[in-house]
Motif scaffolding. Structure first.
Motif, PDB file in Angstrom:
ATOM      1  N   GLN A   1       0.825  -1.209   0.000  1.00 21.04           N
ATOM      2  CA  GLN A   1       0.000   0.000   0.000  1.00 21.04           C
ATOM      3  C   GLN A   1       0.861   1.261   0.000  1.00 21.04           C
ATOM      4  OE1 GLN A   1      -3.296   0.235  -0.528  1.00 21.04           O
ATOM      5  NE2 GLN A   1      -2.875   2.428  -0.656  1.00 21.04           N
ATOM      6  N   LYS A   2       1.958   1.233   0.721  1.00 19.41           N
ATOM      7  CA  LYS A   2       2.845   2.394   0.756  1.00 19.41           C
ATOM      8  C   LYS A   2       3.471   2.645  -0.609  1.00 19.41           C
ATOM      9  CE  LYS A   2       3.812   2.091   5.649  1.00 19.41           C
ATOM     10  NZ  LYS A   2       4.796   1.922   6.698  1.00 19.41           N
ATOM     11  N   MET A   3       3.769   1.560  -1.344  1.00 23.26           N
ATOM     12  CA  MET A   3       4.298   1.711  -2.702  1.00 23.26           C
ATOM     13  C   MET A   3       3.226   2.282  -3.624  1.00 23.26           C
ATOM     14  SD  MET A   3       6.595  -1.754  -2.962  1.00 23.26           S
ATOM     15  CE  MET A   3       7.201  -1.456  -4.618  1.00 23.26           C
ATOM     16  N   ARG A   4       1.993   1.853  -3.440  1.00 21.53           N
ATOM     17  CA  ARG A   4       0.894   2.400  -4.241  1.00 21.53           C
ATOM     18  C   ARG A   4       0.700   3.886  -3.943  1.00 21.53           C
ATOM     19  NH1 ARG A   4      -1.397  -1.661  -6.966  1.00 21.53           N
ATOM     20  NH2 ARG A   4      -1.408  -3.738  -6.045  1.00 21.53           N
ATOM     21  N   ASP A   5       0.886   4.288  -2.695  1.00 26.80           N
ATOM     22  CA  ASP A   5       0.780   5.699  -2.326  1.00 26.80           C
ATOM     23  C   ASP A   5       1.861   6.543  -3.001  1.00 26.80           C
ATOM     24  OD1 ASP A   5      -1.387   5.052  -0.737  1.00 26.80           O
ATOM     25  OD2 ASP A   5      -0.229   5.050   1.138  1.00 26.80           O
ATOM     26  N   MET A   6       2.974   5.918  -3.369  1.00 29.23           N
ATOM     27  CA  MET A   6       4.058   6.630  -4.051  1.00 29.23           C
ATOM     28  C   MET A   6       3.848   6.683  -5.564  1.00 29.23           C
ATOM     29  SD  MET A   6       7.525   5.531  -2.058  1.00 29.23           S
ATOM     30  CE  MET A   6       8.489   6.871  -2.766  1.00 29.23           C
ATOM     31  N   GLY A   7       2.764   6.076  -6.056  1.00 33.16           N
ATOM     32  CA  GLY A   7       2.454   6.163  -7.482  1.00 33.16           C
ATOM     33  C   GLY A   7       2.670   4.889  -8.271  1.00 33.16           C
ATOM     34  N   ILE A   8       2.983   3.803  -7.608  1.00 30.85           N
ATOM     35  CA  ILE A   8       3.161   2.526  -8.296  1.00 30.85           C
ATOM     36  C   ILE A   8       1.791   1.862  -8.360  1.00 30.85           C
ATOM     37  CG2 ILE A   8       4.311   0.297  -8.236  1.00 30.85           C
ATOM     38  CD1 ILE A   8       6.501   1.757  -6.539  1.00 30.85           C
ATOM     39  N   THR A   9       1.256   1.725  -9.557  1.00 29.31           N
ATOM     40  CA  THR A   9      -0.108   1.232  -9.720  1.00 29.31           C
ATOM     41  C   THR A   9      -0.191  -0.286  -9.787  1.00 29.31           C
ATOM     42  OG1 THR A   9       0.096   1.508 -12.102  1.00 29.31           O
ATOM     43  CG2 THR A   9      -0.899   3.328 -10.862  1.00 29.31           C
ATOM     44  N   GLU A  10       0.840  -0.914 -10.318  1.00 29.82           N
ATOM     45  CA  GLU A  10       0.814  -2.368 -10.478  1.00 29.82           C
ATOM     46  C   GLU A  10       2.101  -2.958  -9.912  1.00 29.82           C
ATOM     47  OE1 GLU A  10       0.317  -5.479 -14.142  1.00 29.82           O
ATOM     48  OE2 GLU A  10      -0.544  -3.488 -14.336  1.00 29.82           O
ATOM     49  N   ILE A  11       1.954  -3.974  -9.061  1.00 30.82           N
ATOM     50  CA  ILE A  11       3.108  -4.599  -8.421  1.00 30.82           C
ATOM     51  C   ILE A  11       3.087  -6.093  -8.708  1.00 30.82           C
ATOM     52  CG2 ILE A  11       4.266  -5.066  -6.241  1.00 30.82           C
ATOM     53  CD1 ILE A  11       2.873  -2.526  -5.155  1.00 30.82           C
ATOM     54  N   ALA A  12       4.114  -6.563  -9.414  1.00 29.34           N
ATOM     55  CA  ALA A  12       4.295  -7.995  -9.641  1.00 29.34           C
ATOM     56  C   ALA A  12       5.277  -8.477  -8.577  1.00 29.34           C
ATOM     57  CB  ALA A  12       4.843  -8.244 -11.033  1.00 29.34           C
ATOM     58  N   HIS A  13       4.996  -9.643  -7.980  1.00 30.51           N
ATOM     59  CA  HIS A  13       5.825 -10.117  -6.869  1.00 30.51           C
ATOM     60  C   HIS A  13       6.267 -11.552  -7.090  1.00 30.51           C
ATOM     61  CE1 HIS A  13       6.179 -11.695  -2.582  1.00 30.51           C
ATOM     62  NE2 HIS A  13       7.206 -10.908  -2.753  1.00 30.51           N
ATOM     63  N   ILE A  14       7.552 -11.800  -6.878  1.00 30.31           N
ATOM     64  CA  ILE A  14       8.129 -13.139  -6.927  1.00 30.31           C
ATOM     65  C   ILE A  14       8.876 -13.335  -5.608  1.00 30.31           C
ATOM     66  CG2 ILE A  14       9.793 -14.650  -8.073  1.00 30.31           C
ATOM     67  CD1 ILE A  14       9.329 -13.005 -10.626  1.00 30.31           C
ATOM     68  N   THR A  15       8.631 -14.456  -4.932  1.00 33.84           N
ATOM     69  CA  THR A  15       9.262 -14.657  -3.625  1.00 33.84           C
ATOM     70  C   THR A  15      10.778 -14.818  -3.725  1.00 33.84           C
ATOM     71  OG1 THR A  15       8.946 -17.045  -3.647  1.00 33.84           O
ATOM     72  CG2 THR A  15       7.204 -15.696  -2.638  1.00 33.84           C
ATOM     73  N   GLY A  16      11.263 -15.467  -4.771  1.00 33.12           N
ATOM     74  CA  GLY A  16      12.704 -15.599  -4.965  1.00 33.12           C
ATOM     75  C   GLY A  16      13.363 -16.670  -4.121  1.00 33.12           C
ATOM     76  N   ARG A  17      12.597 -17.457  -3.411  1.00 28.50           N
ATOM     77  CA  ARG A  17      13.175 -18.496  -2.554  1.00 28.50           C
ATOM     78  C   ARG A  17      13.206 -19.862  -3.238  1.00 28.50           C
ATOM     79  NH1 ARG A  17      12.793 -17.848   3.615  1.00 28.50           N
ATOM     80  NH2 ARG A  17      12.461 -15.642   3.865  1.00 28.50           N
ATOM     81  N   ASN A  18      12.240 -20.139  -4.074  1.00 27.60           N
ATOM     82  CA  ASN A  18      12.139 -21.453  -4.708  1.00 27.60           C
ATOM     83  C   ASN A  18      13.027 -21.527  -5.947  1.00 27.60           C
ATOM     84  OD1 ASN A  18      10.154 -22.064  -2.817  1.00 27.60           O
ATOM     85  ND2 ASN A  18       8.538 -21.266  -4.132  1.00 27.60           N
ATOM     86  N   PRO A  19      13.830 -22.576  -6.076  1.00 26.33           N
ATOM     87  CA  PRO A  19      14.717 -22.703  -7.243  1.00 26.33           C
ATOM     88  C   PRO A  19      13.962 -22.718  -8.573  1.00 26.33           C
ATOM     89  CG  PRO A  19      15.332 -24.278  -5.555  1.00 26.33           C
ATOM     90  CD  PRO A  19      14.042 -23.655  -5.117  1.00 26.33           C
ATOM     91  N   GLY A  20      12.734 -23.228  -8.595  1.00 23.19           N
ATOM     92  CA  GLY A  20      11.958 -23.285  -9.832  1.00 23.19           C
ATOM     93  C   GLY A  20      11.545 -21.918 -10.347  1.00 23.19           C
ATOM     94  N   GLU A  21      11.498 -20.939  -9.471  1.00 23.65           N
ATOM     95  CA  GLU A  21      11.113 -19.588  -9.890  1.00 23.65           C
ATOM     96  C   GLU A  21      12.154 -18.940 -10.789  1.00 23.65           C
ATOM     97  OE1 GLU A  21       8.317 -17.947  -6.289  1.00 23.65           O
ATOM     98  OE2 GLU A  21      10.493 -17.720  -6.097  1.00 23.65           O
ATOM     99  N   VAL A  22      13.383 -19.395 -10.702  1.00 20.31           N
ATOM    100  CA  VAL A  22      14.451 -18.819 -11.523  1.00 20.31           C
ATOM    101  C   VAL A  22      14.152 -19.037 -12.998  1.00 20.31           C
ATOM    102  CG1 VAL A  22      16.911 -18.955 -12.081  1.00 20.31           C
ATOM    103  CG2 VAL A  22      16.165 -19.074  -9.705  1.00 20.31           C
ATOM    104  N   LYS A  23      13.679 -20.228 -13.342  1.00 19.76           N
ATOM    105  CA  LYS A  23      13.391 -20.552 -14.739  1.00 19.76           C
ATOM    106  C   LYS A  23      12.176 -19.800 -15.266  1.00 19.76           C
ATOM    107  CE  LYS A  23      15.284 -25.139 -14.147  1.00 19.76           C
ATOM    108  NZ  LYS A  23      14.988 -26.538 -13.927  1.00 19.76           N
ATOM    109  N   ARG A  24      11.202 -19.533 -14.389  1.00 23.81           N
ATOM    110  CA  ARG A  24       9.963 -18.869 -14.805  1.00 23.81           C
ATOM    111  C   ARG A  24      10.025 -17.346 -14.683  1.00 23.81           C
ATOM    112  NH1 ARG A  24       7.948 -22.901 -11.253  1.00 23.81           N
ATOM    113  NH2 ARG A  24       7.475 -21.242  -9.772  1.00 23.81           N
ATOM    114  N   MET A  25      11.116 -16.819 -14.155  1.00 25.98           N
ATOM    115  CA  MET A  25      11.226 -15.389 -13.893  1.00 25.98           C
ATOM    116  C   MET A  25      11.331 -14.593 -15.190  1.00 25.98           C
ATOM    117  SD  MET A  25      12.787 -12.317 -13.175  1.00 25.98           S
ATOM    118  CE  MET A  25      14.363 -12.594 -13.867  1.00 25.98           C
ATOM    119  N   HIS A  26      10.489 -13.586 -15.313  1.00 27.85           N
ATOM    120  CA  HIS A  26      10.602 -12.635 -16.414  1.00 27.85           C
ATOM    121  C   HIS A  26      10.189 -11.260 -15.915  1.00 27.85           C
ATOM    122  CE1 HIS A  26       6.282 -13.349 -16.658  1.00 27.85           C
ATOM    123  NE2 HIS A  26       6.198 -12.229 -17.332  1.00 27.85           N
ATOM    124  N   ILE A  27      10.755 -10.256 -16.495  1.00 30.25           N
ATOM    125  CA  ILE A  27      10.442  -8.875 -16.117  1.00 30.25           C
ATOM    126  C   ILE A  27       9.360  -8.373 -17.058  1.00 30.25           C
ATOM    127  CG2 ILE A  27      11.352  -6.540 -15.893  1.00 30.25           C
ATOM    128  CD1 ILE A  27      14.112  -7.814 -15.373  1.00 30.25           C
TER     129      ILE A  27
END
Length: 94
Positions: free
Chosen positions: A16-42
């Motif tokens: 919510q604090k990021m949204r208050d600064m003007g960020i309308t959309e937030i994509a989140h990846i936990t970054g802990r699971n090794p499988g997320e590395v292969k699926r990660m895209h910006i």
């Protein structure tokens, strides 16, 4: 403005604090699971990538850095505390 946040299991009140600064959309990846590395895209619309340094594995950090550099997306590293994140985002121009 769109941001990709990598690290931490959940964002809590920081979202919510990021949204208050003007960020309308937030994509989140936990970054802990090794499988997320292969699926990660910006997302194409991402204005920047925020990486929580204390909640990410080394391989994910390396992959994120290379993807951000290839797409010319600013990369911001911060601890998972609002004061650290706010300081970095203000430095980025938000």
């Amino acid at each position: 403005m769109t941001a990709l946040v990598i690290g931490a299991d959940y964002l809590g009140g920081m979202e919510q604090k990021m949204r208050d600064m003007g960020i309308t959309e937030i994509a989140h990846i936990t970054g802990r699971n090794p499988g997320e590395v292969k699926r990660m895209h910006i997302p194409k619309a991402a204005a920047f990538v925020l990486v929580f340094t204390d909640y990410i594995n080394h391989n994910m950090a390396k992959v994120v850095k290379s993807h951000a550099k290839a797409q010319s997306v600013p990369l911001v590293y911060a601890k998972r505390s609002w004061s650290a994140v706010e300081h970095k985002l203000v430095g980025l121009g938000l």
